[in-house]
Enzyme design. Structure first.
Site, mmCIF file in Angstrom:
data_model
loop_
_atom_site.group_PDB
_atom_site.id
_atom_site.type_symbol
_atom_site.label_atom_id
_atom_site.label_comp_id
_atom_site.label_asym_id
_atom_site.label_seq_id
_atom_site.Cartn_x
_atom_site.Cartn_y
_atom_site.Cartn_z
ATOM 1 N N GLY A 9 -27.483 1.405 1.375
ATOM 2 C CA GLY A 9 -25.490 2.258 1.693
ATOM 3 C C GLY A 9 -25.031 1.042 1.994
ATOM 4 C CE LYS A 26 -4.893 1.831 4.730
ATOM 5 N NZ LYS A 26 -5.365 1.174 3.774
ATOM 6 C CG ASN A 43 -22.459 -5.959 -5.355
ATOM 7 O OD1 ASN A 43 -22.340 -6.808 -4.393
ATOM 8 N ND2 ASN A 43 -20.909 -5.371 -5.080
ATOM 9 C CB THR A 51 -13.126 1.180 -8.628
ATOM 10 O OG1 THR A 51 -13.949 0.069 -7.867
ATOM 11 C CG2 THR A 51 -11.967 0.491 -9.159
ATOM 12 C CB CYS A 104 -20.770 -2.690 -2.111
ATOM 13 S SG CYS A 104 -18.739 -3.817 -1.766
ATOM 14 C CG ASP A 159 -2.102 0.385 0.887
ATOM 15 O OD1 ASP A 159 -3.272 0.606 0.496
ATOM 16 O OD2 ASP A 159 -2.107 2.136 0.720
ATOM 17 N N GLY A 180 -36.112 -1.918 5.210
ATOM 18 C CA GLY A 180 -35.206 -1.409 6.513
ATOM 19 C C GLY A 180 -35.039 0.169 5.344
ATOM 20 C CD GLU A 226 -15.327 -7.590 -3.082
ATOM 21 O OE1 GLU A 226 -15.959 -8.125 -2.442
ATOM 22 O OE2 GLU A 226 -15.834 -6.646 -2.997
ATOM 23 C CG PHE A 227 -19.546 -12.364 -4.786
ATOM 24 C CD1 PHE A 227 -19.883 -11.314 -5.639
ATOM 25 C CD2 PHE A 227 -18.469 -13.422 -5.489
ATOM 26 C CE1 PHE A 227 -19.904 -11.453 -7.479
ATOM 27 C CE2 PHE A 227 -18.154 -13.377 -6.805
ATOM 28 C CZ PHE A 227 -19.175 -13.075 -7.984
#
Ligand code: UDX
Length: 439
Positions: free
Chosen positions: A260, A35, A211, A86, A263, A30, A256, A151-152
């Site tokens: 938010g 970090k 998504n 992104t 993703c 990174d 709900g 990724e999920f």
């Protein structure tokens, strides 16, 4: 296998730690020196159940390390993952590919032998072609292959989602890269996990389609909930009644205050942008973005109504600020719309969130933050549950009532039993539970 992971953010860190736990030698890179310093010292900068333990154990087993130098991480790596952000580009909403392209340029400088470049970041369809083009400016095409591997991961359950996924999607165009990907995910394969091999573009599309479909499911049940309120039906029963149909499935049918997170809002916008640019607009997606935005504002109006038509001069106690429980993430959280609306109506807002306060403090000016639920409720004219943290489910409801100045509870996640709330004498307003819940 030696693996370099570019980006030690949420996705990079979880993926890197899990791959190390599978037995690979993973180096996370990174550009953020602080970090990397913190991670080297064993301090994990994200909130995710189990991540600290996983990072520490793999660090001490010398399978996981951290650096700011891609040259160092890339040396001898058979796979170089891109797991950078992104974000949405302001105004247009399409994905900002700047960091992915920077990563591709950096990778081009470090590939020595054959390496597979794995794009894990959520990217528009065709983005892999551009990554390939950038790298091919300096590296011969037979020395690398660009693969899509979305990724999920759900925040709060990310480690489980990585290690026992419903499926692993790999968009790959050649056998050599396919073999490397098979080696990487061998432990999942061996445990009977589903691997979906497809073209790179189809893989990129799968990520967005998955998504957006889930966001659509949530938005659908939210609108059905509104209708249930008008027509005296109970959305909890409706969700169960439709969810037991295998073709629909029970998950993501809890109404709900609107979705938010990092993703759904970003990906719905990006896909609708992409579809317009490709001259195949998806009106369903455009509408769901709009419906979800408006829902957050409508939720504030629900509180105002529960308070008798005005919140001016009233003290409103908000329980839960993050976009969902088990995370400290405030990105696109409904609370960021609901609370300022209430403040604009003249309310004084006091809030408590088990993990989100640190991040929320700067995002919600004028809010008084307290460090436990009962202190939050003390003397308030109404309580509002925005996020369904387990500790709110377990509150002593008699004590809640005694703490409040007025027994008004707006429960945006339907976590309390209606009958009990009525028996205790609350004015209890929940979501989609007919006239019983007072709509
Ligand atoms: C999501 C996807 O689930 C994951 O696969 C992807 O990789 C990243 O985006 P996440 O953002 O962590 O994960 O949260 P998720 O659990 O999917 O919830 C998203 C939003 O939908 C939250 O605001 C949540 O409160 C809301 N939601 C979800 C509902 O309102 N009702 C539901 O039934 C489910």
């Amino acid at each position: 296998m030696r693996i370099a992971m570019i980006g030690a953010g949420y996705v990079g860190l979880v993926s890197g730690a899990c791959l190390a736990d599978f037995g690979h030698e993973v180096v996370c890179v990174d550009t953020d020196e602080r970090k990397i310093e913190a991670l080297r010292a064993g301090r994990v900068p994200i909130y995710e159940p189990g991540i600290s333990e996983l990072v520490l154990s793999n660090q001490s087993a010398r399978r996981l390390s951290f650096t700011t130098s891609l040259a160092e991480a890339g040396r001898g790596a058979r796979a170089i993952f891109i797991a950078v952000g992104t974000p949405s580009l302001a105004e247009v909403g399409s994905a900002d590919m700047r960091y992915v392209h920077d990563a591709a340029r950096a990778i081009a400088k470090v590939i020595d032998d054959f390496a597979v470049v794995v794009v894990k970041s959520t990217v528009p369809i065709g983005a892999g072609d551009e990554v390939e083009r950038i790298i091919a400016e300096t590296v011969p095409r037979d020395r690398f292959s660009v693969v899509s591997n979305p990724e999920f991961l759900r925040e709060g359950a990310a480690i489980e989602d990585f290690k026992q996924p419903d499926r692993v999607v790999v968009g790959v165009g050649d056998d050599r890269a396919g073999a490397v990907m098979r080696d990487i995910y061998q432990p999942i394969n061996a445990a009977g996990g589903q691997m979906v091999y497809t073209s790179r573009r189809s893989s990129e599309m799968i990520k967005y389609a998955a998504n957006v479909f889930l966001a659509m499911k949530v938005t659908f049940i939210n609108e059905i909930a509104d209708l249930c309120e008008r027509l005296d039906a109970d959305v909890v029963d409706v969700s169960r009644g439709i969810g037991l149909d295998d073709r629909i499935g029970a998950k993501f049918l809890n109404p709900g205050p609107g979705f938010g997170g990092s993703c759904f809002p970003k990906d719905t916008l990006a896909l609708s942008r992409l579809a317009i640019e490709a001259k195949a607009p998806i009106r369903l997606v455009e509408t769901l973005v709009d419906v979800n935005d408006k829902r957050k504002v409508a939720m504030a109006a629900k509180v105002v109504k529960a308070c008798g038509g005005s919140v001016a001069g009233k003290r409103i106690a908000v329980l839960g600020l993050t976009y969902k429980p088990k995370t400290d993430d405030m990105r696109d959280a409904p609370s960021l719309v609901i609370i300022p609306e209430l403040q604009a109506g003249g309310a004084a807002v006091v809030a408590y969130d088990p993990e989100g306060a640190k991040m929320a403090r700067d995002m919600l000016p004028g809010v008084e933050f307290v460090d436990n639920a009962y202190a939050c409720l003390e003397g308030a004219d109404a309580a509002v549950v925005i996020t369904e943290w387990d500790e709110f489910r377990a509150l002593d409801l008699e004590r809640v009532k005694a703490a409040l100045a007025k027994p008004v509870m707006v429960d945006m996640r339907n976590i309390y039993p209606i009958k009990r709330m009525k028996a205790l004498g609350f004015r209890y307003v929940c979501v989609g539970r007919g006239f019983n819940g007072e709509g």
